[in-house]
Every structure is written in C-alpha cells, then in structure tokens.
Motif scaffolding. Structure first.
Motif, short mmCIF file in Angstrom:
data_model
loop_
_atom_site.label_atom_id
_atom_site.label_comp_id
_atom_site.label_asym_id
_atom_site.label_seq_id
_atom_site.Cartn_x
_atom_site.Cartn_y
_atom_site.Cartn_z
N ILE A 207 24.70 42.84 19.41
CA ILE A 207 24.33 44.14 18.94
C ILE A 207 23.28 44.61 19.28
N GLN A 208 22.79 45.66 19.64
CA GLN A 208 21.70 46.16 20.30
C GLN A 208 20.23 45.87 19.53
N ALA A 209 19.29 45.28 19.86
CA ALA A 209 18.06 45.14 18.97
C ALA A 209 17.39 46.51 18.48
N ASP A 210 17.09 46.48 17.51
CA ASP A 210 16.76 47.82 16.88
C ASP A 210 14.94 47.19 16.39
N GLY A 211 14.25 47.61 17.19
CA GLY A 211 12.65 47.03 16.72
C GLY A 211 12.14 47.28 15.54
N LYS B 127 14.30 48.13 12.85
CA LYS B 127 15.27 47.74 11.80
C LYS B 127 15.49 49.13 11.12
N LYS B 128 15.16 50.32 11.63
CA LYS B 128 15.57 51.50 10.68
C LYS B 128 16.78 52.45 11.22
N ASP B 129 17.64 51.88 12.26
CA ASP B 129 18.55 52.32 12.84
C ASP B 129 19.90 52.39 11.95
N VAL B 130 20.11 53.36 11.17
CA VAL B 130 21.34 53.28 10.14
C VAL B 130 22.29 52.86 10.91
N GLU B 131 22.85 53.27 12.17
CA GLU B 131 24.20 53.05 12.73
C GLU B 131 24.31 51.39 13.06
N LEU B 132 22.99 51.04 13.73
CA LEU B 132 22.86 49.77 13.98
C LEU B 132 22.86 48.67 12.71
N ASN B 133 22.49 48.98 11.87
CA ASN B 133 22.41 48.56 10.32
C ASN B 133 23.95 48.30 9.75
N LYS B 134 24.69 49.20 9.98
CA LYS B 134 26.20 49.42 9.57
C LYS B 134 26.89 48.44 10.13
N LEU B 135 26.59 48.47 11.67
CA LEU B 135 27.40 47.30 12.37
C LEU B 135 27.05 45.92 12.16
N ARG B 136 25.64 45.73 12.00
CA ARG B 136 25.42 44.25 11.49
C ARG B 136 25.94 44.03 9.93
N THR B 137 26.04 44.94 9.17
CA THR B 137 26.63 44.53 7.73
C THR B 137 28.09 44.12 7.88
N ILE B 138 28.75 45.18 8.75
CA ILE B 138 30.17 44.80 9.00
C ILE B 138 30.53 43.34 9.55
N ALA B 139 29.85 43.00 10.58
CA ALA B 139 29.93 41.73 11.35
C ALA B 139 29.63 40.58 10.31
N ASP B 140 28.81 40.84 9.64
CA ASP B 140 28.17 39.71 8.45
C ASP B 140 29.54 39.62 7.31
N ASN B 141 30.11 40.88 7.06
CA ASN B 141 31.14 40.69 5.96
C ASN B 141 32.36 40.22 6.70
N GLY C 271 18.31 43.02 23.89
CA GLY C 271 17.51 44.03 24.24
C GLY C 271 18.32 45.23 24.80
N VAL C 272 17.65 46.48 24.62
CA VAL C 272 18.37 47.44 25.26
C VAL C 272 18.80 47.52 26.38
N ALA C 273 17.79 46.86 27.37
CA ALA C 273 18.18 46.78 28.87
C ALA C 273 19.58 45.85 29.19
N ASP C 274 19.84 45.07 28.28
CA ASP C 274 20.99 44.09 28.57
C ASP C 274 22.26 44.91 28.51
N PHE C 275 22.20 46.11 27.81
CA PHE C 275 23.45 47.13 27.67
C PHE C 275 23.46 48.04 28.84
#
Length: 922
Positions: A189-193, A195-209, A218-222
């Motif tokens: 998942i794209q890093a979020d310096g 940790k306030k990006d709501v969309e990325l946090n949602k993706l993290r939570t789903i992956a974790d579940n 990093g953003v550059a990797d994408f």
C-alpha cells in the motif's frame, strides 16, 4: 533447553559495534544471523524470539561489555519452526545475514515476507500450504462515493502477473472480496507520511481484517514511468506488451510497477521473457468478505483443534499438496457459471458412483504424487539436482496406472466428461514425457535408489565404471564386517544388528537400544550416538572402509557432475509440461476428495439442482450443517429450508438462546457455497439459485483492541451488506442491534430489514430476539416467520423458603413456521449454574417488566383512535373543572386527591372509555 547451541563469537565487542551500525529496520522485520551449524538473533529480535519461541527470557545471553547486546541462539530445527510461525501466523518479514569470511563483514543473503517466500522455500520444506499471493494496490478516490481501484498481484514463485481495475464503494467491499478470492498474504500500500489519509487507512484495515501483512511503499514506487520499458522485457511475447488492453489500466500499471520493484524481478535476468500478463475478472466468482469467511468457518482458525471445525478441514481429503492448495483456492472462488458448476458436479458424481475408481485414485495413484509445483520451481530456479530428476521420473512412470484406471470406466454417462478433463490430457502428457523417461532410464542408476543414492550409471563413463567397482568391493567388505560383528556380539544381523548408511555418520552399525549393553565392555566398538531407534557405533576396520567409501563417493560425484548437469538441464526443459500435469492432478485430487466426503458423511450428500443467476428458488430438504454433524456425540436434527421468490424471500427466525437459530442460518450459507464450488451438499434433496455473493453479519465481532466497539463493528458490517447486496445475493444476519439501547437496536433492526425487503429484494435470513420484528410479515408477503421449537414443562421444587415453581425447557432444534413470543435467557443462566439468588431476582425483575409492558400495551394498543380522542377530551374537561374548584375553594393536598376521585366516580362516560381504562391500569 539443554540442546540450545552455545553462542560463539571470538570478537564480541567487534560484533556488537557492527550490529549497532546496521541500517534501521521496520518493526515487523526479524534479523537472523546464519552461523553455519546454528542461528542467532540480537537486540529486540532476541527478546522477541525468547518470548515467542522459548517462552522465557532465561535463554537470553549478553554479548560484549555492559550494557551488553542481548542475544539468543536457535538450532536449525528451532529456526525452521520459528520461520513458519513468523511468516504464516505473525506476518513478519525475515532477513538472513551470513558472514563473508572476512572479519566483521556480514551481508544479507536471503529475505522473505508472507507473500514472497522464494528465498526460504527450502528452509520451510513442505509447509507452504497455499500459494503465497502478494498484491499491490493503487487507488484514485473521486469526490463522489465511487472509487477507482487498480491492483497487480502474483504468486512470487510462478511467472505470472495478474492485473485488474474496478469501481468500488467507499467501504472498498470489492477490494475486500478480491483479497479473499485470491487468498492474498501480503499487500503493498502507498505510504502515507502523516497517517491521516482516510482512504489508505481503510485499505490497511481491510487488508488487516483479511489476514494480510501490510507493507508500505513510497509514492515513487507506484510511478508508471519505467513500467513501459520493464514490462516488454519481462513478458514472453515482447510485441504483445504494447497492444495489451491491460496496459490501458493506468492504476493497475502503477501497482505493477511497485510489485515488480518490491520482488526485485528486474535484477534477475533469468526472468526476462518468462512472464505472462493476464487480466483478472472480479465478477467470475462469488464475492465473499472477511465476515462471511469467518461466519461460514471456511478456513481453519488458530483455535480450531478438530480438523472438521472448518469447511476446508472437512473437505480436505486431498492426497497431494497441490490438491490441498487448489481446494483452498476453490473455497474462496465459488463459481458463478452454471455450466462450469455442473461440469464439476458430474465429475464428482462419477467418483461417488464408482467406488473402485475413487479408492484406486486415492490409495494407489494420488498418494504417491509429490508437490509438482515446488519441483517445477526448483528446475526454474536452477536449484534442482539428480534427485529431483528422479522424482519427476517416478511421477511419469505412474501415469499409465492413472490411464488404466480411467480406461476401465464402463459407464458411458461419465466416460466423456472424465476423458475431457483427465484421460486425454494425461495421455498427451505421458507422450510428451517419453523423451525424459528414456533419458533417465538410460543415464541414471535406478538400482542405487534402494540405498538412497542418486547417481549416473557407471557404464556411462569409463572413469565412473572403475570407481563403481571399487565402491562395490568396499560395500562387500563392509557387509563382511557386519557378519563378523554379529558373530562376535551374538546378535541377529537381520533383526537386531544393522549396517546402515546414516545421513550424518555415514556407514555404521546400529543396535536396538535393548541390546546395546553388549558393546559397552568391548573396546573395539566405538559408540557414535544414541537415538530413538537405537545406538549407532562403529569399529576401526569399518571406520577405515567408511572413510575410503566416502572419498570414492566424492570422486564419483565429482566425475559425474558434468553429466548430472546435462541431465538436469534436459529435465528443466520439461517444466511447462510438469506444471500442466500438476494442474490436472490437483483438479483430480480435489474432485476425488469431494466424492470421498460426499460418500463418507454420516448421511450421504446429494447432488444439488442449480438454477442460473436471478432465477429459481433455494429449497433444501432435511438440510444439515456439514461440520457440526461430524462432531462427536452429536445427533444432528435436520431442517427444511424454503427461500421462494415473492413468498419467502426474507426469513425471520426467533426462538430460545442455544436453540439452533445460528446453526440453521449458517448451514444455508455453507450449503450454497458448497454447491457453487461443485461439491455435493448435506441434504436429502436440494435446489439452489446461483448467488453473486454471501454477505454475513454474525457473532459479536468485538474489535476493542483496534478501538472498535461491538456495536460499531456490527454497524460497519451491516453498512457493507446494504451497499454491496444485490437481488441475487444471500444475506445472513445473526442478531442485530445489540450493544445499544433496546429501542435503538430494535429501530435499526426494523429499518435494515425493511430496506432489504423493499429496496434490495435479496434472499435473506435474520435470526433475532426482537420478537416485535415478526410484525414485518403482516406488511410484506415475501417475509416469513420461523421459530426454533422449545418444549416447556412446569414442575415444582422444594427450597428453604418453600415450594417453588420451576420451568423445564427442552430444546428440540427443530425449525417450524410461526414465531416465538419469548426468550429463554434466564434458562441459559440456570444451565450454567448461576447462584439461585441471582436467578430468582432475574425472574422477579423480568416479570415486573413484563407486567409493566403488558399493562402499557393493554391501555394503548387496544384503544382505537376514536377512543383515544374521546377519552382525551373527557379527561381534559374533568381536569379543567377540578383545577377551578381547587383554586376557588383553596383545598388542601389531601382534599385535592379526594375531590379528583369523586369527579372520576361521577363521570360514567370517562370510566367506560377504553383509553382511560388503560391509563387507570398503569
């Protein structure tokens, strides 16, 4: 702990200084140092291993001067066990460091993560249960509710890249389904310096579940700048890369760039021109989310002791590792195509009806097939040896046996499907392997396999022939020593005293432990080691011959190495056929396992009649839960199920706690899933429609550790159902509205149910303790009430305070039409032996509340609208007169009450009013 290796480091302070100079690593990475015959870990990793492996800090040793570097050691066996636990259960990343031989010069030689196990496959042995899929995701969130999601995924050990792009809702339910479908182990998942990006946090939570390890990149990797050059170099058909429709998927290409970089694919030139790119269609399989996976007990959980606790455990009678992995994949990818489902069903039916074919496949043929995918990977990685060539050969010579069994099938009804799926393909592969079979039989010494020796035939080369003669002579001399020792020790050389080629000690003698005392008093016998199977020892004469034998064997291997390399190179060219054969045998293994389970269940399973999507009903006769009926001491009570369009689309199930409501609704979900993977189902008759997804809201789902309350988790799951469900879905809800006030909970349960009935129109089952919910059936004809039956008998018991009436509740686990008007929570409390005082108080308070509610209902529910209006008018008039008299006459408080009573007695019309009667009752 005694067998734990001693930490050996000549320059302790030098190693401590080197270790502390290493680059910072992430918290989820464990660094291990390979020290030849053992492994070590240091600092935080030492404490982690002490806690998770040894369960004590006593194993930690300090290196160097104060404060010292905490260190812990592991034997090879403990290290391998730790690897499996760290990668598969704890989702850790592993780095292996090795010394270069120079002073304090270590370098990282291997690394692995849950989705990329290639470097450590040999250390993990055969313990990789599923293909570890690793996935990168890139999201383009729009201002509207829809999101564009692009993903790229791969099994790091197979040279294929899958890509797909799709629209998703704000809960990312399609993304969650994709993670489940593919069985993803690691998610990039794209890093979020901040940790306030709501969309990325949602993706993290789903992956974790979904049990995925999350790696932030990093953003550059994408970025897609390099992917246009990289992709053509990787793909088999270079020209195709530019015209592939997949390259128009910009988000997916960004994800592909990240994945390729993370796996380091471009740094290995052997990958060039070897990859295939394909587009994954999310809609070809039934959608499942993490809640459904858990509700239906698809895969074994960490606490599942018995094999049959999960559907995977129940169905996994596969004889090959590839079959078990395919079964896991099928369970997460139920089919949506009627023709494909029926094709699988017909194959299962063939093996159900032909007992001999089924048993022959399981007991004779499939049992002897190794992990062909792992074998193919070894050839691909150029890590194969002569033993691997022989293993491939041993599979090839078994193919005629498979073909013979299939050719013996006489039933014309099944001959064509079996031929299309298995026989013709196996015959084709057997022909393709003829060259490899001939080469092995010509070059490899197959007789030497009895001694676990993998060598080229001595006749193949003059130098080999000379060495082989000397080896054979030495072998005869060692056998002569064996007979001599047997006579000297008076031991039977066939039953008690053995000559063995031990993998560590080479040629030596072994005595059973009971007989080992006979060598203790004789100096010429030197003990080597004591193990479970006996005592290993040698003699000076045998030791000398063994050394000569080892030296000659080394010469033999050195002399034959060129020939071995040639043989392995030729065998490597057969990798595509080996992979195709692996796929066919895995398919066969799963189908035969389905047939085995269908026949050996307590009551045989039946083939379900399937309807195309959006048509037909789901009707089951004498349905059972496949896992529960297999539990010991359970006599399962069967129940019918009828989900009929416009008649019984929405079933509300009420009844006592522990009465079987949850089992009833879950078994319907399990049966629907079994039918769509092509398996027979536990029912005497079954017809089912094809569902596009199974959505579940069951169990408490407490996530307090993650800061989510029971009620919040419940609402999140329910929101996902309401946003994801279609008319072709199956919805299972087990309790809803707990964790908040009764009124709020009931209000939500009613509104959600009404929305499903009116707006979605899906088949749904709702088990609830809100008996008031059953009133929905009066408004909507497609709602039907069911209840689980409980028999209640009244009895009396004598206590210190006198005779008490006691209700005996017998749960019958039978589901019948109609609704239950009472719960049995206090009965459950009695079953678990609550203190009698608590039970008595609970009954008293429940009765008081029931009385209050009953009176309340009697007053307000039974009064008509006209009665309420008339009664209100009369009451107002009376109260106005009473107020006027109180103020004009200056009555005392006691006189005010008495006057109110007189006015009520005098007013006959008010006393006859139904609404006023209700108020009086309160």
């Amino acid at each position: 702990m005694a067998s734990r290796p001693e930490m050996r480091e000549d320059d302790e302070s030098g190693f401590c200084k080197f270790f502390r100079s290493l680059p910072q690593k992430s918290d989820d990475t464990v660094r291990i140092f390979d020290r030849g015959d053992y492994y070590s870990a240091h600092g935080d990793d030492a404490r982690f291993i002490a806690d998770s492996v040894y369960r004590t800090t006593a194993v930690i040793r300090k290196l160097g001067r104060e404060p010292g570097l905490e260190s812990v050691t592991m034997t090879t066996m403990v290290f391998r066990s730790f690897l499996r636990d760290a990668l598969f259960r704890l989702s850790k990343r592993i780095e292996i460091w090795q010394s270069t031989g120079k002073r304090m010069d270590w370098k990282m030689v291997k690394q692995a993560s849950p989705g990329n196990l290639q470097d450590l496959e040999d250390d993990l042995g055969g313990h990789i249960e599923n293909s570890p899929i690793i996935l990168a995701v890139k999201v383009s969130a729009k201002a509207s509710e829809a999101r564009n999601v692009g993903v790229c995924f791969a099994d790091a050990s197979v040279r294929e890249l899958g890509v797909t792009e799709f629209l998703d809702n704000d809960l990312y339910s399609n993304f969650e389904s994709l993670l489940i479908q593919l069985g993803v182990k690691e998610c990039l998942i794209q890093a979020d310096g901040n940790k306030k990006d709501v969309e990325l946090n949602k993706l993290r939570t789903i992956a974790d579940n979904c049990g995925c390890a999350v790696a932030e990149r990093g953003v550059a990797d994408f970025g897609t700048k390099d992917i246009e050059q990289d992709l053509p170099r990787l793909l088999k058909d270079e020209g195709a890369a530019g015209v592939l429709p997949q390259t128009d998927l910009k988000l997916a290409m960004g994800a592909a760039a990240c994945l390729i970089k993370y796996l380091g694919v471009m740094s290995d030139s052997s990958n060039f021109g070897q990859y295939q790119l394909y587009q994954h269609d999310l809609t070809q399989y039934m959608k499942l989310d993490a809640a459904a996976l858990k509700a239906l007990n698809l895969m074994p959980g960490p606490r599942d002791g018995a094999k049959n606790m999960s559907l995977y455990g129940l169905l996994n009678h596969c004889k090959t590792p590839t079959g078990s992995r395919l079964l896991s994949q099928w369970l997460k990818q139920p089919l949506m195509n009627l023709a494909e489902i029926e094709r699988r069903q017909q194959l299962v039916e063939a093996f159900v009806n032909d007992t001999e074919l089924r048993q022959t496949m399981q007991e004779e043929h499939l049992r002897s097939i190794p992990d062909l995918y792992r074998l193919a990977k070894k050839f691909q990685r150029k890590a194969a040896n002569l033993e691997d060539v022989v293993r491939a050969y041993q599979v090839i010579i078994r193919l005629p046996g498979f073909l013979e069994s299939f050719d013996a099938v006489m039933d014309e009804q099944y001959k064509d499907p079996l031929d299309a799926e298995y026989t013709s393909k196996l015959r084709q592969y057997a022909t393709a392997f003829v060259g490899l079979q001939d080469m092995v039989e010509t070059t490899v010494d197959l007789e030497a396999l009895d001694n676990h020796e993998f060598i080229i035939k001595p006749e193949f080369d003059e130098a080999l022939r000379t060495i082989r003669k000397r080896l054979d002579r030495l072998k005869r001399e060692m056998e002569s020593e064996h007979m001599k020792a047997g006579d000297d020790l008076n031991q039977d050389t066939e039953k008690k005293l053995f000559l063995e080629n031990h993998k560590v000690h080479g040629w030596c003698f072994r005595l059973t432990r009971n007989e080992a005392g006979c060598i203790r008093q004789k100096k010429q016998y030197q003990e080597i080691s004591t193990q479970k199977n006996g005592v290993y020892f040698t003699t000076p004469a045998l030791l000398e011959k063994r050394r000569e034998f080892d030296q000659l064997s080394e010469n033999y291997n050195r002399t034959q190495s060129g020939l071995v390399n040639e043989v392995v190179a030729v065998a490597s060219s057969y990798v595509p056929v080996i992979e195709k054969l692996a796929a066919v045998l895995a398919h066969l293994d799963v189908i035969v396992a389905f047939a085995h389970v269908s026949v050996h269940a307590p009551t045989s399973y039946t083939r379900p009649k399937m309807h195309t999507r959006g048509t037909g009903n789901t009707v089951l006769k004498e349905a059972r839960h496949p896992c529960l009926e297999m539990q010991d001491d359970i006599s399962f009570i069967t129940n019918d199920v009828s989900l009929v369009r416009n008649e019984s689309e929405f079933l509300i199930i009420t009844g006592p706690n522990m009465g079987g409501k949850s089992t009833y609704i879950r078994q319907i979900g399990v049966i629907a899933l079994m039918a769509q993977i092509g398996c027979f189902v536990p029912a005497s008759e079954a017809e089912l429609t094809i569902f596009d997804c199974i959505l579940a809201r069951v169990g408490a789902s407490d996530s307090q550790i993650k800061g989510v309350s029971t009620f919040m988790a419940e609402m999140l799951e329910t929101a996902n159902i309401l946003k994801s469900a279609t008319k072709e879905s199956l919805i299972i809800i087990d309790e809803l509205g707990r964790g908040t006030s009764t009124y709020d909970g009931f209000g939500l349960a009613w509104a959600i149910s009404e929305y499903i009935v009116k707006e979605i129109g899906a088949f749904a089952l709702f088990a609830t303790h809100f008996h008031e919910l059953t009133a929905l059936a009066k408004t909507y004809p497609q709602v039907e009430n069911l209840h689980v039956v409980a028999h209640i008998s009244e009895g009396t018991t004598e206590t210190e305070s006198g005779v008490q009436t006691k209700r005996e509740v017998t749960l019958l686990y039978k589901v019948e039409p109609g609704f239950s008007d009472q719960s049995f929570g206090i009965h459950v409390a009695e079953l678990v032996r609550f203190p009698q005082k608590v039970i008595n108080m609970a009954k008293r308070k429940a009765d008081e509340l029931e009385d209050f509610a009953g009176k309340h209902e009697a007053g307000f529910v039974q009064a008509s609208k006209a009665d309420v209006e008339e009664g209100s008018k009369l009451l107002k008039e009376m109260l106005a007169r009473w107020k006027e008299e109180v103020e004009s006459q200056g009555l005392t408080r006691k006189q005010q009450v008495e006057r109110m009573r007189e006015l009520v007695r005098e007013n006959q019309a008010l006393q006859a009013n139904e609404f006023f009667k209700g108020i009086q009752a309160l």
